[in-house]
Design a protein around this motif. Structure first.
Motif, mmCIF file in Angstrom:
data_model
loop_
_atom_site.group_PDB
_atom_site.id
_atom_site.type_symbol
_atom_site.label_atom_id
_atom_site.label_comp_id
_atom_site.label_asym_id
_atom_site.label_seq_id
_atom_site.Cartn_x
_atom_site.Cartn_y
_atom_site.Cartn_z
ATOM 1 N N ASP A 73 -20.990 -37.922 1.409
ATOM 2 C CA ASP A 73 -22.120 -38.676 0.875
ATOM 3 C C ASP A 73 -23.397 -38.159 1.543
ATOM 4 O OD1 ASP A 73 -23.137 -40.604 -0.906
ATOM 5 O OD2 ASP A 73 -23.332 -42.069 0.708
ATOM 6 N N THR A 74 -24.503 -38.734 1.192
ATOM 7 C CA THR A 74 -25.785 -38.269 1.709
ATOM 8 C C THR A 74 -25.847 -38.378 3.228
ATOM 9 O OG1 THR A 74 -26.734 -40.468 1.423
ATOM 10 C CG2 THR A 74 -26.970 -38.931 -0.402
ATOM 11 N N ILE A 75 -26.517 -37.431 3.858
ATOM 12 C CA ILE A 75 -26.733 -37.460 5.307
ATOM 13 C C ILE A 75 -28.065 -38.161 5.543
ATOM 14 C CG2 ILE A 75 -27.145 -36.053 7.361
ATOM 15 C CD1 ILE A 75 -25.360 -33.911 6.093
ATOM 16 N N ILE A 77 -19.195 -40.536 10.976
ATOM 17 C CA ILE A 77 -20.108 -39.819 11.859
ATOM 18 C C ILE A 77 -19.411 -38.514 12.202
ATOM 19 C CG2 ILE A 77 -21.321 -39.853 14.070
ATOM 20 C CD1 ILE A 77 -21.040 -42.945 13.914
ATOM 21 N N ARG A 78 -20.121 -37.435 12.094
ATOM 22 C CA ARG A 78 -19.506 -36.131 12.333
ATOM 23 C C ARG A 78 -20.195 -35.429 13.498
ATOM 24 N NH1 ARG A 78 -16.152 -34.486 7.486
ATOM 25 N NH2 ARG A 78 -16.219 -36.384 6.224
ATOM 26 N N PHE A 79 -19.355 -34.976 14.418
ATOM 27 C CA PHE A 79 -19.813 -34.247 15.599
ATOM 28 C C PHE A 79 -19.565 -32.764 15.341
ATOM 29 C CE2 PHE A 79 -19.243 -32.343 19.769
ATOM 30 C CZ PHE A 79 -20.281 -32.898 20.507
ATOM 31 N N SER A 135 -22.253 -48.714 4.896
ATOM 32 C CA SER A 135 -23.024 -47.518 5.151
ATOM 33 C C SER A 135 -23.344 -47.401 6.642
ATOM 34 C CB SER A 135 -24.327 -47.543 4.340
ATOM 35 O OG SER A 135 -25.145 -46.441 4.657
ATOM 36 N N ILE A 136 -23.286 -46.181 7.155
ATOM 37 C CA ILE A 136 -23.739 -45.882 8.512
ATOM 38 C C ILE A 136 -25.117 -45.241 8.384
ATOM 39 C CG2 ILE A 136 -23.316 -44.557 10.608
ATOM 40 C CD1 ILE A 136 -20.362 -44.843 10.105
ATOM 41 N N THR A 152 -24.216 -36.332 12.950
ATOM 42 C CA THR A 152 -24.826 -36.764 11.704
ATOM 43 C C THR A 152 -24.185 -38.050 11.230
ATOM 44 O OG1 THR A 152 -23.268 -35.353 10.486
ATOM 45 C CG2 THR A 152 -25.467 -34.455 10.920
ATOM 46 N N ALA A 153 -24.966 -38.866 10.516
ATOM 47 C CA ALA A 153 -24.481 -40.100 9.911
ATOM 48 C C ALA A 153 -24.392 -39.892 8.407
ATOM 49 C CB ALA A 153 -25.414 -41.260 10.236
ATOM 50 N N GLY A 154 -23.220 -40.186 7.835
ATOM 51 C CA GLY A 154 -22.953 -39.866 6.435
ATOM 52 C C GLY A 154 -23.050 -41.002 5.469
#
Length: 577
Positions: free
Chosen positions: A310-312, A333-335, A398-399, A325-327
């Motif tokens: 989904d959108t960052i 959350i991706r490291f 949503s994050i 980043t928060a997706g």
């Protein structure tokens, strides 16, 4: 001619040859040290000349006799040169020894001057450089090393208010040296402010293009053509990066106040930008679900990273070759490990039957009693605890935001109003604090009073420390303190922030910065030495959320502005009489 004359001539030639040979040997000895610089060549030439001069002196001395009346041999043909008087001269002294002796004499004179009360700027510079190097070493360790949250006083002070945007402020960042502030608004303008005077000193305006041509922007447009959503300043303060709805990443030279380059490549709005600390590497996140890496030292594109579904919405980075980043609605959350082109995925939200089946796990249809849809529930397993679980059961959809604390620890905020603490060694949150900014209450004609948690719109940390801040639209920015083991956090203070908090930045104020700022005249004045420097908090406020108009806050004091607060140490503040 007498025989004595020929004998004297032979002696002079022999002495000249020996002395010249000694000078040449000295020159060769300097050159044999392995140095090839022009300075060493000069030393070698000087040594050769010294040997020739010594031979000449010996020749003239040998011509002298003690006979009365004298003759041509009694005339001193050397010029009357005054010798240098720089300490104790030594004929056998080498150039290196002479430089060392002169340096010692200079240091002695400096010490004598200090004893008389003179100001040594060089010593001050050495202390600043030493402190900076020590700080860099600690930051390179990549771990939290500043436990300072207990040392600050979070009482409200008179902030600097920068009002220059017609619509909501979408992003606000200060340079690391705390000299300049950059703000962006929904109208597409970037303003540059002086933090010394509090005045606007430059502006970069939105460029107009013909309708229907937005999808094919010409390369020669010097600026953005749509709303600007994010800003970032390089560590050296030279470049400002901006992300816009026009799908371009803008680079500005803020020393010359001019547009440098616009990077394309993203297929949707650029929602977040961040510099790798201490470098000119730029990370960008977009609604097209990709991350791109640019190198501004070469003004070129490097690579693209894929993974989000989904959108960052948010991106953050520190000194290492990593980013988080928060997706948004993919609830991850991706490291990112940039060098390895790999990623660690951290999933927020509650348990899902579909997810359990896809991951091969068993699902019994019951929620975890300790975590309900991503919300941590405290208290014993009693009837009251069950009621509390039901009351706190809000599905995380949503994050919204994320911020790195150190190279392995980060915090995130979402639409449940919860803040989660994460560590790269664990897939689940280390700690979750629920309802961090309270409830948003709406009176419904059919449902009565509807209470929903205010979601977290922005988070920021004081890098490598135990302190971070969060914002929503409850009218306050809240300060949180991590425990010593980085396993939990607690509320330690708050300051007023009327409106929707769209942007947050927290940094240590450099020593001596803003001491002469005009807007600090009524602030608390330092009286005693403190172990920490004051902190600078930058808050970007608006009547609307930076990404849309679904959230609007109006009321007394709500404005489209940026506020700058100085957070003083407790032991360093006292009210000015």
């Amino acid at each position: 001619m007498p025989d004595s004359f020929f004998a004297s001539t032979k002696n002079r030639k022999r002495k000249r040859s020996v002395s010249t040979t000694e000078g040449a040997r000295g020159a060769k000895k300097i050159l044999r040290k392995g140095k090839s610089s022009s300075q060493d060549t000069k030393l070698a030439n000087a040594s050769t000349r010294r040997g020739v001069r010594k031979a000449t002196d010996e020749e003239l001395n040998s011509d002298r006799t003690d006979s009365e009346g004298g003759g041509i041999d009694d005339i001193d043909l050397r010029a009357d040169v005054q010798p240098e008087t720089s300490g104790d001269e030594d004929e056998q002294e080498t150039p290196a020894e002479k430089r060392l002796r002169l340096a010692k004499l200079y240091l002695d004179s400096v010490k004598d001057g200090l004893a008389e009360g003179e100001f040594d700027a060089a010593e001050i510079d050495r202390e600043l450089i030493s402190e900076r190097l020590r700080q860099d070493v600690l930051e390179h360790s990549g771990k939290v090393h500043l436990f300072v949250a207990d040392l600050y006083d979070f009482t409200s002070t008179s902030p600097l208010r920068c009002r220059g945007h017609r619509f909501s402020v979408t992003s606000a960042v200060a340079s690391d040296d705390a000299q300049f502030l950059y703000t962006s608004g929904k109208e597409g303008t970037i303003n540059k402010w002086s933090l010394q005077s509090g005045r606007k000193i430059a502006a970069f305006y939105k460029q107009r293009v013909s309708k229907g041509k937005e999808k094919a922007l010409p390369q020669n447009i010097q600026g953005h053509t749509d709303e600007i959503l994010a800003l970032a300043v390089s560590s050296d303060g030279r470049y400002l990066a901006s992300g816009s709805k026009d799908r371009r990443v803008g680079v500005w030279d803020v020393e010359k106040d001019e547009w440098v380059k616009g990077f394309g490549g993203h297929k949707d709005s650029v929602s977040s930008v961040a510099f790798r600390k201490g470098t000119q590497q730029l990370y960008t996140g977009s609604f097209d679900r990709t991350i791109k890496l640019f190198d501004l030292s070469a003004m070129g594109y490097v690579e693209t990273l894929f993974g989000h579904q989904d959108t960052i919405l948010c991106l953050d980075a520190l000194r290492g070759e990593t980013a988080v980043t928060a997706g948004a609605r993919d609830r991850t959350i991706r490291f990112w490990k940039i060098a390895d082109e790999s990623q660690l995925v951290f999933r927020g939200g509650g348990r899902s039957a579909i997810r359990e089946l896809l991951e091969g796990g068993a699902f019994d249809g019951h929620e975890d009693e300790e975590h309900v849809n991503g919300v941590e529930v405290d208290g014993p397993k009693s009837s009251k605890g069950k009621e509390k679980m039901k009351e706190s059961k809000y599905a995380e959809g949503s994050i919204e935001c994320v911020a790195m604390i150190d190279e392995t620890t980060f915090v995130s905020g979402g639409d449940t109003g919860s803040i989660c603490l994460w560590n790269t060694q664990k897939k689940k949150p280390v700690y979750t604090q629920t309802l961090c900014h309270g409830f948003h209450e709406v009176q419904s004609s059919t449902e009565g009073l509807v209470r929903t948690p205010r979601w977290i719109t922005a988070v920021a940390s004081l890098h490598y420390s135990d302190m971070f801040v969060s914002g929503s639209w409850d009218g306050n920015v809240r300060f949180w303190k991590l425990d010593q083991k980085l396993r939990s956090f607690s509320l330690v203070g708050s300051i007023p922030a009327p409106g929707v908090v769209n942007s947050l930045q927290l940094l240590v104020l450099p020593k001596g910065a803003l001491d002469g700022a005009s807007w600090r005249e009524r602030e608390h004045q330092p009286t005693t030495k403190s172990p920490v420097q004051p902190a600078l908090l930058v808050v970007g406020l608006g009547q609307e959320h930076r990404l849309g108009r679904w959230l609007s806050v109006k009321g007394e004091g709500v404005m489209n502005a940026t506020t700058v607060h100085i957070i003083y140490p407790r032991t360093q503040t006292t009210p000015k009489p």
